[in-house]
Design an enzyme around this catalytic site. Structure first.
Site, PDB file in Angstrom:
ATOM      1  N   GLU A   9      11.902   7.677   4.021  1.00 24.53           N
ATOM      2  CA  GLU A   9      10.882   6.661   3.750  1.00 24.53           C
ATOM      3  C   GLU A   9      11.512   5.281   3.660  1.00 24.53           C
ATOM      4  O   GLU A   9      12.696   5.131   3.317  1.00 24.53           O
ATOM      5  CB  GLU A   9      10.135   6.992   2.450  1.00 24.53           C
ATOM      6  CG  GLU A   9       9.070   5.989   2.028  1.00 24.53           C
ATOM      7  CD  GLU A   9       7.933   5.798   3.016  1.00 24.53           C
ATOM      8  OE1 GLU A   9       8.178   5.342   4.157  1.00 24.53           O
ATOM      9  OE2 GLU A   9       6.782   6.087   2.650  1.00 24.53           O
ATOM     10  N   HIS A  29       4.529  14.748   2.939  1.00 24.32           N
ATOM     11  CA  HIS A  29       4.944  15.649   1.860  1.00 24.32           C
ATOM     12  C   HIS A  29       3.803  15.915   0.871  1.00 24.32           C
ATOM     13  O   HIS A  29       2.811  15.189   0.831  1.00 24.32           O
ATOM     14  CB  HIS A  29       6.134  15.049   1.099  1.00 24.32           C
ATOM     15  CG  HIS A  29       5.832  13.699   0.527  1.00 24.32           C
ATOM     16  ND1 HIS A  29       5.077  13.522  -0.616  1.00 24.32           N
ATOM     17  CD2 HIS A  29       6.147  12.466   0.973  1.00 24.32           C
ATOM     18  CE1 HIS A  29       4.962  12.238  -0.865  1.00 24.32           C
ATOM     19  NE2 HIS A  29       5.602  11.568   0.100  1.00 24.32           N
TER      20      HIS A  29
END
Length: 180
Positions: free
Chosen positions: A84, A9
């Site tokens: 994550e 990201h």
């Protein structure tokens, strides 16, 4: 040979503050949005043969994937297994902390209430095994912890190499599945 593409990201507010984001849902900075747009343009310009974007449910990865999708016109879909790792007691602490570096080398440790490296590897390796058998080419949009696990799926690594592995925000890495 079948390829897999991976990107992390764009920059987050906690990246700027040198904090571990982990499973905490932290948004992109303005630079992070620009990085995601530039990543999408780079993918488009390179004519990467991507059929589908799979992204983590955390907002920083979702926003990155949506920017890439808008620019490339590649469909994007959430993949919960790309979330994550939960770094437990280390969430929001300094990324470069010595205790955190040592903890990342202990694969069965759940960071006192989070998720162990082995647990995360189990879910990510299962996903990669599925993608390997698919007839599609994927771009995964996820996180640095996931990047380490993906790299370990494709390459042998020592514990030290694993603990220090990672990629830059919106860097695109190409992997090749063997024995497809």
């Amino acid at each position: 040979m079948k390829k897999l593409y991976f990107t992390r990201h764009g920059q987050t507010f906690w990246n700027v503050e040198n904090k571990i984001c982990g499973a905490t849902d932290i948004g992109l900075t303005e630079l992070g949005h620009r990085q995601a747009i530039a990543c999408g343009q780079a993918i488009l310009d390179a004519h990467l043969p991507i059929d589908l974007i799979l992204y983590s449910p955390l907002i920083r990865a979702k926003d990155t994937a949506m920017h890439i999708s808008e620019i490339t016109s590649i469909k994007a879909m959430e993949e919960r297994r790309l979330k994550e790792q939960n770094f437990g007691k280390f969430e929001s602490t300094p990324r470069d902390g010595h205790d955190f570096y040592l903890a990342k080398r202990t694969f069965c440790y759940d960071f006192d209430g989070g998720e162990s490296m082995m647990q995360m590897a189990h879910r990510i390796y299962g996903l990669l095994d599925e993608l390997k058998e698919s007839d599609k080419t994927y771009l995964l949009v996820a996180h640095n912890g996931i990047a380490r696990i993906v790299a370990s799926y494709f390459h042998n690594m020592t514990n030290d190499e694993f603990a220090s592995a990672g990629i830059k925000n919106c860097e695109v890495v190409t992997y090749t599945f063997k024995d497809v």
